[in-house]
Design an enzyme around this catalytic site. Structure first.
Site, PDB file in Angstrom:
ATOM      1  N   LYS A 155     -10.537  -0.567  10.632  1.00  0.00           N
ATOM      2  CA  LYS A 155     -10.748  -1.719   9.757  1.00  0.00           C
ATOM      3  C   LYS A 155     -11.134  -2.960  10.559  1.00  0.00           C
ATOM      4  O   LYS A 155     -11.302  -4.037  10.010  1.00  0.00           O
ATOM      5  CB  LYS A 155      -9.480  -2.007   8.956  1.00  0.00           C
ATOM      6  CG  LYS A 155      -9.123  -0.896   7.962  1.00  0.00           C
ATOM      7  CD  LYS A 155      -7.913  -1.268   7.145  1.00  0.00           C
ATOM      8  CE  LYS A 155      -7.291  -0.125   6.410  1.00  0.00           C
ATOM      9  NZ  LYS A 155      -8.107   0.412   5.328  1.00  0.00           N
ATOM     10  N   ASP A 215       3.109  -4.408   8.017  1.00  0.00           N
ATOM     11  CA  ASP A 215       1.886  -3.640   7.820  1.00  0.00           C
ATOM     12  C   ASP A 215       0.726  -4.607   8.047  1.00  0.00           C
ATOM     13  O   ASP A 215       0.427  -5.447   7.199  1.00  0.00           O
ATOM     14  CB  ASP A 215       1.873  -3.063   6.397  1.00  0.00           C
ATOM     15  CG  ASP A 215       0.552  -2.379   6.064  1.00  0.00           C
ATOM     16  OD1 ASP A 215      -0.420  -2.545   6.832  1.00  0.00           O
ATOM     17  OD2 ASP A 215       0.490  -1.706   5.025  1.00  0.00           O
ATOM     18  N   HIS A 235       0.874  -1.177   0.000  1.00  0.00           N
ATOM     19  CA  HIS A 235       0.000   0.000   0.000  1.00  0.00           C
ATOM     20  C   HIS A 235       0.913   1.230   0.000  1.00  0.00           C
ATOM     21  O   HIS A 235       2.045   1.174   0.493  1.00  0.00           O
ATOM     22  CB  HIS A 235      -0.824  -0.050   1.286  1.00  0.00           C
ATOM     23  CG  HIS A 235      -1.877   0.991   1.412  1.00  0.00           C
ATOM     24  ND1 HIS A 235      -1.598   2.263   1.848  1.00  0.00           N
ATOM     25  CD2 HIS A 235      -3.207   0.952   1.194  1.00  0.00           C
ATOM     26  CE1 HIS A 235      -2.729   2.962   1.898  1.00  0.00           C
ATOM     27  NE2 HIS A 235      -3.718   2.186   1.499  1.00  0.00           N
ATOM     28  N   CYS A 290      -4.855   2.541  -3.570  1.00  0.00           N
ATOM     29  CA  CYS A 290      -3.587   2.993  -2.950  1.00  0.00           C
ATOM     30  C   CYS A 290      -2.477   1.956  -3.117  1.00  0.00           C
ATOM     31  O   CYS A 290      -1.612   1.814  -2.236  1.00  0.00           O
ATOM     32  CB  CYS A 290      -3.759   3.331  -1.470  1.00  0.00           C
ATOM     33  SG  CYS A 290      -4.953   4.621  -1.174  1.00  0.00           S
ATOM     34  N   GLN A 312      -4.529  -5.066   7.146  1.00  0.00           N
ATOM     35  CA  GLN A 312      -5.547  -6.013   6.697  1.00  0.00           C
ATOM     36  C   GLN A 312      -5.516  -7.344   7.441  1.00  0.00           C
ATOM     37  O   GLN A 312      -6.470  -8.121   7.330  1.00  0.00           O
ATOM     38  CB  GLN A 312      -5.390  -6.278   5.176  1.00  0.00           C
ATOM     39  CG  GLN A 312      -5.589  -5.053   4.309  1.00  0.00           C
ATOM     40  CD  GLN A 312      -6.957  -4.389   4.499  1.00  0.00           C
ATOM     41  OE1 GLN A 312      -7.910  -4.996   5.017  1.00  0.00           O
ATOM     42  NE2 GLN A 312      -7.067  -3.145   4.090  1.00  0.00           N
TER      43      GLN A 312
HETATM   44  N1  C6P Z   1      -6.352   0.484   2.829  1.00  0.00           N
HETATM   45  C1  C6P Z   1      -8.173   0.223   1.279  1.00  0.00           C
HETATM   46  O1  C6P Z   1      -9.282   0.529   0.802  1.00  0.00           O
HETATM   47  P1  C6P Z   1      -4.906   3.712   7.144  1.00  0.00           P
HETATM   48  O2  C6P Z   1      -5.511   4.538   6.077  1.00  0.00           O
HETATM   49  O3  C6P Z   1      -3.662   4.336   7.693  1.00  0.00           O
HETATM   50  O4  C6P Z   1      -5.855   3.268   8.192  1.00  0.00           O
HETATM   51  O5  C6P Z   1      -4.456   2.342   6.441  1.00  0.00           O
HETATM   52  C2  C6P Z   1      -3.533   2.387   5.395  1.00  0.00           C
HETATM   53  C3  C6P Z   1      -3.319   1.024   4.833  1.00  0.00           C
HETATM   54  C4  C6P Z   1      -2.072   0.444   4.975  1.00  0.00           C
HETATM   55  N2  C6P Z   1      -1.838  -0.798   4.531  1.00  0.00           N
HETATM   56  C5  C6P Z   1      -2.780  -1.536   3.934  1.00  0.00           C
HETATM   57  C6  C6P Z   1      -2.455  -2.926   3.482  1.00  0.00           C
HETATM   58  C7  C6P Z   1      -4.058  -0.997   3.751  1.00  0.00           C
HETATM   59  O6  C6P Z   1      -5.002  -1.722   3.161  1.00  0.00           O
HETATM   60  C8  C6P Z   1      -4.336   0.322   4.188  1.00  0.00           C
HETATM   61  C9  C6P Z   1      -5.664   0.961   3.937  1.00  0.00           C
HETATM   62  C10 C6P Z   1      -7.679   0.950   2.507  1.00  0.00           C
HETATM   63  O7  C6P Z   1      -7.501  -0.685   0.801  1.00  0.00           O
HETATM   64  C11 C6P Z   1      -7.785   2.430   2.314  1.00  0.00           C
HETATM   65  S1  C6P Z   1      -6.716   3.028   1.051  1.00  0.00           S
END
Ligand code: C6P
Length: 416
Positions: free
Chosen positions: A235, A209, A132, A374, A212
């Site tokens: 999430k 990371d 991401h 992203c 997910q």
């Molecule tokens: N992915 C998606 O629709 P934040 O925004 O900081 O809570 O998470 C960022 C992030 C980092 N790593 C992974 C693997 C992610 O999936 C995400 C967030 C969302 O896929 C929003 S772009």
């Protein structure tokens, strides 16, 4: 015809859906919302909504500052949530759980604090092609500032990490391996324990990371031996505005503070300061208190339902969705088979832009995400600008998958 899938029985979805009031609502054209976008953010159960509501109604105050009843109560709620979150990921201590705003900020904390203190020009950081943007851009910024080097574990056509290529990269003496536990596009669940073990054998630290993975799998940071692990509350049934950076205490102890200000200090003089103990050293200013309370309620909720049962349920739904998507002429699904992935399925429909797919599905109340999610480099790797993405969680049903398939046939009809 789809085969019978026992994992659907792992949780009582009808009962679970009653916990999520938003699933009752209808869209403007009177359609029930079919929410297939939990990878972007999950819905929140009543227990989380009520905990935050109660906090504002009964206990609202600033924390770590006052001795009055409300301040002490708010502090206890905030810190008690941290302890439950630490248990949820099996951290050795609550001191290893730093509240941040989200996964993005957690990764940036490592990039600003640990990496700027420990990496110099020419030092190698290994990432993967399925990251991401939040696990790419902080490292690009450090590359521009410091001249660190970046290498990427390639993604195979099947959507898996090429571990042989990784082993070769490890021969180049990397300082850090930073990778996603589960892809937000392909759904691939990466072999985190193996990746971490190999990194450690090569003398590198690891940052995972977990945006997910923590919401969908049972994650044990000690069993994984992760050095740093990042995730977001929103999430995993919790509120927006709060996340966690887990770090081994010896590492966090050795790191300089990230942001400076109130609460992260032990003592301040006109010309100097002494940083606070863990985890407060990394939590400057008034934090997201109600959100921490909601986060605690979210991990209690997930624990009550059972993470293994949630994973089994999502596996069943994903297996079924993959089978049904294959039936639709023109659909191409990206990522590995169901046994190697979580509940995320990105796909294209021949001749139709993913945004059009999402817009037409929305007319029937079906919420999927369209775009590069992203993860632009990953889409470039597969030679496509965008995909449509359906994602599942503990409240997703087989019937919702059927409605998605019906919706896709409608899209095909409209586009001839
Ligand atoms: N992915 C998606 O629709 P934040 O925004 O900081 O809570 O998470 C960022 C992030 C980092 N790593 C992974 C693997 C992610 O999936 C995400 C967030 C969302 O896929 C929003 S772009």
């Amino acid at each position: 015809m789809p085969r019978t899938l026992t994992p659907f029985m792992s949780i009582n979805v009808d009962q679970i859906r009653k916990d999520f009031p938003i699933l009752e609502r209808e869209t403007a054209n009177g359609r029930r919302v079919i929410y297939l976008d939990s990878t972007a953010t999950s819905h929140k159960p009543l227990e989380v909504i009520d905990a935050m509501n109660d906090y504002y109604r009964r206990s609202n105050a600033n924390i770590h500052r006052g001795v009055h009843t409300l301040a002490e109560e708010a502090t206890a709620l905030y810190e008690n949530a941290r302890e439950r979150i630490a248990r949820f990921i099996n951290a050795a201590s609550f001191r290893e759980v730093v509240y941040t705003r989200n996964t993005t900020e957690s990764i940036n904390l490592v990039a600003y604090s640990w990496a700027r203190a420990n990496l110099k020009s020419g030092d190698l950081v290994i990432l993967t092609e399925m990251e991401h943007h939040s696990n790419l851009v902080p490292w690009h910024m450090l590359q521009m500032e410091r001249g660190i080097e970046l290498e990427f574990i390639p993604v195979t056509d099947e959507g898996l990490l090429d571990l042989d290529a990784y082993k070769s990269l490890l021969g180049r003496n990397p300082k850090l391996v930073s990778f996603t536990h589960m892809s937000n596009v392909l759904g691939t669940i990466n072999p985190a324990a193996e990746i971490i073990h190999l990194a450690h054998s090569a003398g590198a630290l690891t940052l995972v990371d977990g945006a997910q993975s923590v919401p969908h799998l049972s994650v044990d940071v000690q069993a994984l031996d992760a050095d740093f692990y990042a995730f977001s509350a929103h999430k995993m049934c919790g509120p927006t505005g709060i996340g966690v950076l887990y770090g081994k205490s010896a590492l966090l102890e050795g790191m300089p503070p990230f942001l400076g200000g109130g609460d992260m200090i032990k003592e301040v003089k006109l010309r100097s300061f002494r940083a606070n103990t863990l985890p407060h050293k990394f939590e400057a200013g008034t934090p997201a208190i109600a959100e921490a309370v909601g986060f605690g309620a979210a991990v209690d909720y997930l624990t009550k339902v059972g993470m293994d049962d949630i994973a089994a349920h999502e596996h069943g739904i994903t297996e079924y969705a993959l089978e049904r998507l294959e039936e639709v002429p023109g659909v191409k699904v990206f990522g590995p088979p169901a046994e190697k992935k979580g509940g995320v399925t990105a796909f294209t429909l021949a001749g139709v832009h993913p945004h059009d797919v999402a817009q037409i599905l929305d007319q029937d109340g079906i919420a999927v995400r369209a775009g590069h999610h992203c993860a632009q480099p990953l889409h470039e790797k597969f030679g496509i600008p965008a995909t449509s993405r359906a994602s599942f969680y503990l409240y997703s049903t087989k019937e919702e998958v059927d409605l998605l398939i019906k919706g896709l046939y409608k899209v095909k009809e409209i586009f001839g």
